[in-house]
Every structure is written in structure tokens, then in C-alpha cells.
Design an enzyme around this catalytic site. Structure first.
Site, PDB file in Angstrom:
ATOM      1  N   GLY A 301      30.414  -7.879   6.300  1.00 46.42           N
ATOM      2  CA  GLY A 301      29.451  -6.967   5.488  1.00 46.42           C
ATOM      3  C   GLY A 301      29.013  -5.560   6.170  1.00 46.42           C
ATOM      4  N   HIS A 302      27.904  -4.962   6.132  1.00 44.91           N
ATOM      5  CA  HIS A 302      27.587  -3.491   6.683  1.00 44.91           C
ATOM      6  C   HIS A 302      27.876  -3.413   8.036  1.00 44.91           C
ATOM      7  CE1 HIS A 302      25.781   0.111   6.240  1.00 44.91           C
ATOM      8  NE2 HIS A 302      24.668  -0.072   7.162  1.00 44.91           N
ATOM      9  N   PHE A 303      27.232  -4.406   8.925  1.00 42.47           N
ATOM     10  CA  PHE A 303      27.597  -4.392  10.319  1.00 42.47           C
ATOM     11  C   PHE A 303      28.523  -5.372  10.770  1.00 42.47           C
ATOM     12  CE2 PHE A 303      23.101  -3.125   9.885  1.00 42.47           C
ATOM     13  CZ  PHE A 303      22.988  -1.843  10.746  1.00 42.47           C
TER      14      PHE A 303
END
Length: 326
Positions: A301-303
Site C-alpha cells: 500500500g501507501h507506506f
């Protein structure tokens, strides 16, 4: 009268001393060591820039090529805590906190220009203070508009990009951005208040865990320290100011893309493909403008550093070794 217990203790101590003369005879002494300081150890510093204390992490030998790590929302240089030692063995690493984030000062929104242009200007000043005139830069989330604005001012200073879920193309601004775009179009109190849900604990946890292969492996230390900072009095107004100003970056996209085509900085793109905030739609357009690009979509995902930190570090070191002049 003699105390029999005291006499017995004294006799026992005397017998022990006579039986082990080296204990009593050996003087105290200090051991001198020539052990060298570990250059990969992170140190914590700050600079006062325009009256604001800007905190930053630093590691590695300043005589070696510099890597600038620019964090995203809602975190800080803390997101690079594991990456920094991996890079610092062969590189000089600087990871700052923006105003209102991490350990940097947080002036109230009405007392400071919370804009991406201002943050980029302060980051340039920080590097100038550190006498850094050439660097590779890791761009993530908010770090992308900060870093690309720095690139636009001094393109000759940037030796390469490492891009991780950071946008420079409108294709990457999908439905997640609709309420933020409404705020750009009409910065009313009502539209601003509609964004406060992004600043609560559930949203913070979601940002770190959504799209990951194993959410239970994501350290909750991320949520706790980030939420503590978001919950400081006045910080929501800081974040709303940054949400509003993000719209000014979109107008800069064509300029940045033209600079990509002109200067062709070597680029390593390592992007969490399951990111709902910056989906892979925003990753592919970089291939239109950058000829020397190594392109990777990661199943997270994002991180992305939280699940693919080892892979990203190894990829960065190989990329930097090939594209950075000692």
C-alpha cells in the site's frame, strides 16, 4: 562489650581479603578503546530557518554523496528510521521534518505560510546550510511536490529521483481526491470540516495498513506517534492549510514534466500498487517523460517501506551506486 556478629563479619572479610590479595591490591583503572563511531548511526539535529526550528535526521559521512529523504503525510522522518542505516554505510543521508510535522516547530496556521512552496524553500535553505549542492532525492506523498519544487529551482543539483507513491500527473488524482478537490474549488468552512475525518486515528491506521499483504505486521508505533502529533491543539488547521495548498501543485505539473524531459534525471520508481491515495495510475505516466527510469510496482500500500523496506533499500543502493558520482 564486643559485638559477636560484627566481629564475625570482620573476620570473614579479613579472611576473604587475605585469600584474594589481588582484589584489594588492584587499583581502579580505565580501559582505553580505539573503537570507531558507527557512521550508520542516526543523529538528530535542527536548524532555525525563518525563525522556525526544522528538525532532521542525519547519518553517514558528509564527504560521500548525499541522499535527501522527503516524507509524506501524516508522518515525518520517522518513516525512514529503518532505511537510513541501510543507506548510511556508503552515503550521506539527511531526512528533515517539515514545519508542523515530526519534531519540527508547529506555528499556528494563522501565523505561518503552510504551503508547499514555502516548505521547498526551507528545505533548500537547510541543504545550503549543510553545504549540499548535489543530491539524490527520495520522494514520497507530500515529498513529491516538495522535492519537485526544489528540482524546479535548481535542477542541476539533483543527481537522481527515487519515487515512491508521489504524484506529478493528474492521472494519479482519482476519486479519493474528490472531497479535497471540492475544498480547492471552494475553500469554505464546510468543505474544510468535511476533511477532518482524514485526521483521526482510524484514517491514520488505514493509511498504514490498507493494501498491505499482512496488516498485522505493520507496527502500531506508526499510528500512535503520528496520531499524537495530529491531535496537538492547532494541528488540524495546519493540515487543512496543507490540504488546501496541495491544489497549487497541480498547476505546476506541466512545468515539472517539461523539466523531466529536459534534464532526464536517472529515476528509480518503487511504488505500492495497492495505494488508494496515489494509485498506480499516477506511476505509469513518468515513463512518458523520463527515459532513464527503472520501474517497479510493489504488492503493498501507501507506506511501502513498512512491508518492502529491505527490497527498496537494496534497489536504492544498486541504483545509487550506478548513478551517483563519489
Amino acid at each position: 562489650m564486643t559485638n559477636p556478629i560484627k566481629s564475625a563479619l570482620c573476620a570473614s572479610f579479613l579472611a576473604l581479603t587475605l585469600a584474594s590479595p589481588n582484589i584489594a591490591a588492584s587499583p581502579a583503572f580505565a580501559v582505553e578503546t580505539n573503537a570507531m563511531i558507527d557512521v550508520t548511526q542516526t543523529s538528530f539535529h535542527s536548524e532555525i530557518i525563518d525563525g522556525i526550528r526544522i528538525a532532521y535526521r542525519e547519518a553517514g559521512d558528509p564527504a560521500k554523496p548525499t541522499i535527501l529523504l522527503l516524507h509524506g503525510f501524516p508522518t515525518s522522518s520517522h518513516m525512514f528510521r529503518n532505511l537510513i542505516p541501510e543507506l548510511a554505510a556508503n552515503y550521506h543521508v539527511i531526512a528533515p521534518d517539515y514545519p508542523g510535522f515530526g519534531a519540527s516547530d508547529m506555528p499556528l496556521a494563522e501565523e505561518f505560510d503552510y504551503s508547499f512552496a514555502k516548505v521547498a524553500e526551507m528545505m533548500i535553505t537547510l541543504l545550503d546550510r549543510k553545504d549540499v549542492n548535489n543530491y539524490a532525492v527520495y520522494l514520497m506523498d507530500y515529498g513529491a511536490p516538495v522535492g519537485f519544487r526544489m528540482f524546479a529551482q535548481h535542477p542541476e543539483r539533483v543527481s537522481g529521483f527515487i519515487i515512491q507513491n508521489g504524484n506529478a500527473y493528474e492521472e494519479g488524482l482519482r476519486e479519493f481526491w474528490d472531497p479535497i478537490k471540492a475544498y480547492w474549488a471552494e475553500p469554505s468552512t464546510e468543505n474544510g470540516d468535511a476533511l477532518r475525518g482524514f485526521l483521526g486515528m482510524e484514517a491514520t491506521k488505514w493509511q498504514f495498513t490498507h493494501g498491505t499483504q499482512n496488516p498485522d505486521a505493520i507496527s502500531p508505533d506508526n499510528f500512535w506517534h503520528v496520531q499524537y502529533l495530529l491531535d496537538r491543539p492547532g494541528n488540524q488547521e495546519v493540515q487543512l492549510a496543507m490540504f488546501l495548498d496541495y491544489g497549487t501543485n497541480v498547476a505546476e505539473y506541466p512545468k515539472w514534466q517539461a523539466l523531466f524531459r529536459e534534464y532526464q534525471p536517472p529515476t528509480l520508481l518503487m511504488w505500492g500498487k495497492n495505494d488508494h491515495i496515489f494509485p498506480a495510475d499516477g506511476a505509469h505516466p513518468y515513463k512518458r517523460d523520463l527515459n532513464n527510469i527503472e520501474f517497479h510496482l510493489l504488492d503493498t500500500g501507501h507506506f511501502a517501506l513498512e512491508e518492502f523496506g529491505i527490497n527498496i533499500a537494496a534497489g536504492m543502493i544498486e541504483f545509487l551506486d550506478q548513478n551517483t558520482t563519489p
